[in-house]
Design an enzyme around this catalytic site. Sequence first.
Site, PDB file in Angstrom:
ATOM      1  N   GLU A 133     -12.704  -4.589  -3.773  1.00  0.00           N
ATOM      2  CA  GLU A 133     -12.454  -3.762  -2.538  1.00  0.00           C
ATOM      3  C   GLU A 133     -13.691  -2.424  -2.626  1.00  0.00           C
ATOM      4  OE1 GLU A 133      -8.818  -0.697  -1.045  1.00  0.00           O
ATOM      5  OE2 GLU A 133      -8.599  -1.861  -2.784  1.00  0.00           O
ATOM      6  N   ALA A 224      -7.017   3.718   6.057  1.00  0.00           N
ATOM      7  CA  ALA A 224      -8.226   3.973   5.813  1.00  0.00           C
ATOM      8  C   ALA A 224      -9.027   3.432   6.849  1.00  0.00           C
ATOM      9  CB  ALA A 224      -8.772   3.283   4.497  1.00  0.00           C
ATOM     10  N   ARG A 231      -7.643   4.209  24.375  1.00  0.00           N
ATOM     11  CA  ARG A 231      -8.986   4.322  25.004  1.00  0.00           C
ATOM     12  C   ARG A 231     -10.220   4.102  23.899  1.00  0.00           C
ATOM     13  NH1 ARG A 231      -7.167   8.685  28.048  1.00  0.00           N
ATOM     14  NH2 ARG A 231      -8.031  10.229  26.346  1.00  0.00           N
ATOM     15  N   ASP A 252       5.769  -0.622   1.826  1.00  0.00           N
ATOM     16  CA  ASP A 252       6.141   0.273   0.907  1.00  0.00           C
ATOM     17  C   ASP A 252       7.202   1.483   1.687  1.00  0.00           C
ATOM     18  OD1 ASP A 252       4.085   1.718   1.564  1.00  0.00           O
ATOM     19  OD2 ASP A 252       3.736   2.467  -0.433  1.00  0.00           O
ATOM     20  N   ASP A 279      -0.806  -3.736  -3.520  1.00  0.00           N
ATOM     21  CA  ASP A 279      -1.829  -2.416  -3.704  1.00  0.00           C
ATOM     22  C   ASP A 279      -1.497  -2.062  -4.728  1.00  0.00           C
ATOM     23  OD1 ASP A 279      -4.019  -1.184  -3.193  1.00  0.00           O
ATOM     24  OD2 ASP A 279      -3.169   0.283  -1.886  1.00  0.00           O
ATOM     25  N   GLY A 314      -1.954   4.557  -3.943  1.00  0.00           N
ATOM     26  CA  GLY A 314      -1.674   3.137  -3.759  1.00  0.00           C
ATOM     27  C   GLY A 314      -0.079   3.305  -4.302  1.00  0.00           C
TER      28      GLY A 314
END
Length: 384
Positions: A133, A224, A231, A252, A279, A314
């Site tokens: 990641e 994120a 639009r 969660d 996560d 997280g």
Amino acid sequence: MITLINARIPGFKNLKQIYINPHGIIEKIKETSFEHIGEIIDVEGDWISLGGVDLQINGALGKAFPELTEADNFVLEDICKFLWTQGIDGFLPTLVTTSVENIQRSLKIIDEYIKKHPQTSTQKAQILGVHLEGPFLNVEKRGAHAAEYLLRPSLEAVEDILEKYTHLVKIVTLAPELDLEGEVIQYLDSHSITISLGHSDASAEQARKAFEKGASMVTHAFNAMPPLHHRKPGLLAEAIVNEKVYCGLIADGRHVAPTMIDLLLRASHYEKGIFLVSDALAPMGLEDGFYPWDSRQIEVKEGTARLINGTLAGTTLPLFKGVENLVKWGICDLGVAIAMATESPRKAINLKGIEIGQTANLLRWHKNEASKQLNWERINLNTL
């Protein structure tokens, strides 16, 4: 031979019978009938599934995967055993943005662990590979990722990081607007590495081009990335309308509001293309409190982890908490929720789901209608 009768199975209609041969392999799945072979187990209409697969988990039992050292083989073993008790069959240790040195060290240690510990062992979750990641993320959408270690994607940078571990890395999360020509995406795709778009400010057009080049996944949908806008649809909207794209989701109740989860699932025809991830961070399995996180500190409260400045980092909740939440919120039925933690993540990385020829590591799910409590247990074929 063992026959499970009156079973509900995610993705199947009506009650089924599951025939399991003496080697623990599913030999046949058929409509419930009077053809019973060997030991009979009546599951009385409960749901039967494979164990969970977590494609985004950052650590557990106090150890973050990007911080592995040569002495951590026993830690990986403990984590695999712990995750098995949480219903997990397999997972991708996830390396968040850190130094190239740290990434390469963790890749080396995980690779050595897999080679030394045959994945045929029972009573522990399998390491299926690694999810990177980062570090090819947009600084403006980095969230809790350390800005000083972010890199612009290039073939040179990718080859430098992966070195001899292209066989080990299964998913790379990157921001496609940093790879407009798609060279890195095409390189990763040519090595059978799944490209997941995330920590990105990409437009719908930039996302579309990335999907055309070979990207096929989105990392923690909604988080994120640009919000859905009427639009400026952005990355997520482009993913939703693309039937070939899978989206990870953290259910969660903190990362994404239940209403938006409901909207996402309705737009995606429920479990189709959406899979749950935990996560989870290193304190998973430990009590709430303050814990180190790279050179910083996080505070864990009721399963939610934040940096000291309040930035969401997280969770420490297990994968199946998301299944429980989806049912509790009334967003989908139990079968759909189970599929999102067991079947969909397997499909997202081209693994087999519950079908003929699959090893019968099976869970039995039961919802108490009176208390609304959701329970699951592993079916231990060795004790029958």
